[in-house]
Enzyme design. Structure first.
Site, PDB file in Angstrom:
ATOM      1  N   LYS A 235       0.628  -1.293  -0.047  1.00  2.00           N
ATOM      2  CA  LYS A 235       0.141   0.023  -0.044  1.00  2.00           C
ATOM      3  C   LYS A 235       0.893   1.243  -0.070  1.00  2.00           C
ATOM      4  CE  LYS A 235      -4.300  -1.741   1.947  1.00  2.00           C
ATOM      5  NZ  LYS A 235      -5.267  -1.801   2.935  1.00  2.00           N
ATOM      6  N   ARG A 269      -3.210  -9.889   5.600  1.00  2.00           N
ATOM      7  CA  ARG A 269      -3.907  -9.972   4.253  1.00  2.00           C
ATOM      8  C   ARG A 269      -2.750  -9.347   3.247  1.00  2.00           C
ATOM      9  NH1 ARG A 269      -6.881  -6.555   0.760  1.00  2.00           N
ATOM     10  NH2 ARG A 269      -8.263  -7.641  -0.551  1.00  2.00           N
TER      11      ARG A 269
END
Length: 288
Positions: A235, A269
């Site tokens: 991210k 995740r």
């Protein structure tokens, strides 16, 4: 800081999740592999264009040690285009059915904020619901989860994927996120939902600096007595801080995932399953 007496809540810290009869132990942190059936996911390396490609990717992730496969058909990157519920279902239901048929022992999660898509996915073979909207984007979601009695990942977000980047003002980030999540937990508790996983929502209505503040205080979220999921894989908090591209963000992802595990995360995740699994194994070996 919210004060939540564990004697006064049904949300006791759980070591297992009941995934439609399959028990998933959280005694050792679990790895969730990301399967994106979208043309515009924020990380191009995760995009899958067909059911066949999804099955091949699922096979590789399971070989690499994935404990859960998270299947989504709606990109939630900042500014992502709107996708209809029908198109979302058309993208993911064939993949869920095919993966469930090829790998009947695999635990599948559906990544959606829509109750109708979640219910259709559970019927197609998924075992849990991963809701980036935290019940705020579809008023039918909590009732659907309660009726289906499947594990539910409750994530913190403000606004929508289209507006969240403008909603990053907090009086006290950690306290505010905890308060907002606790309000949603109260509703789930009243409905009798048994298995809830908490996700503080890295990258959703948070700046890069706010993401790292959440990570520094991740252990504070254990006050709610729930397993924690950390979703930081490739991210912007990693690649923007380092001034690199997402494709080069694996090392940074491993670093922040290591911190998350040390602060109590039960599920990672990730796009890169093998590396995450190795991180879990090595950290477990250091425990006394």
């Amino acid at each position: 800081m919210p004060t939540l007496d564990s004697k006064d809540t049904l949300f006791k810290k759980k070591s297992t999740l009941n995934c439609r009869g399959k028990l998933l132990s959280l005694e050792v942190p679990q790895v969730m592999g990301i399967l994106n059936l979208t043309p515009d996911s924020f990380y191009p390396g995760s995009r899958l264009s067909s059911t066949e490609e999804a099955v091949r990717k699922a096979a590789q992730m399971l070989t690499d040690g994935a404990d859960i496969l998270d299947i989504g058909g709606y990109s939630t990157r900042p500014g992502a285009a709107e996708v209809s519920a029908q198109e979302e279902q058309d993208r993911i239901l064939p993949a869920i059915e095919a993966i469930a048929a090829h790998f009947p022992e695999a635990i599948l999660s559906v990544d959606t904020f829509r109750a109708s898509v979640a219910e259709a996915s559970i019927a197609a073979g998924a075992h849990m619901i991963n809701d980036v909207g935290g019940g705020l984007l579809d008023e039918a979601m909590f009732e659907t989860v309660a009726r289906l009695q499947v594990p539910y990942i409750l994530m913190h977000m403000r606004g929508t994927p289209q507006t969240m980047a403008s909603l990053t003002k907090y009086d006290n980030l950690v306290v505010d996120v905890l308060d907002e999540l606790q309000g949603q937990l109260a509703r789930l508790q009243q409905l009798g939902v048994k298995d809830v996983i908490l996700d503080p929502g890295f990258g959703f209505a948070k700046t890069v600096e706010q993401n790292f503040e959440l990570l520094r205080h991740l252990e504070d979220f254990r006050i709610l007595g729930l397993p924690l999921l950390a979703g930081m894989s490739r991210k912007s908090m990693v690649y923007k801080l380092l001034g690199i591209h997402q494709a080069d963000a694996l090392t940074g992802t491993i670093a922040v995932n290591t911190v998350a595990l040390m602060k109590g995360a039960s599920i990672l995740r990730v796009h890169d399953v093998k590396e995450a699994k190795q991180t879990v194994i090595l950290l477990e070996k250091t425990k006394l």
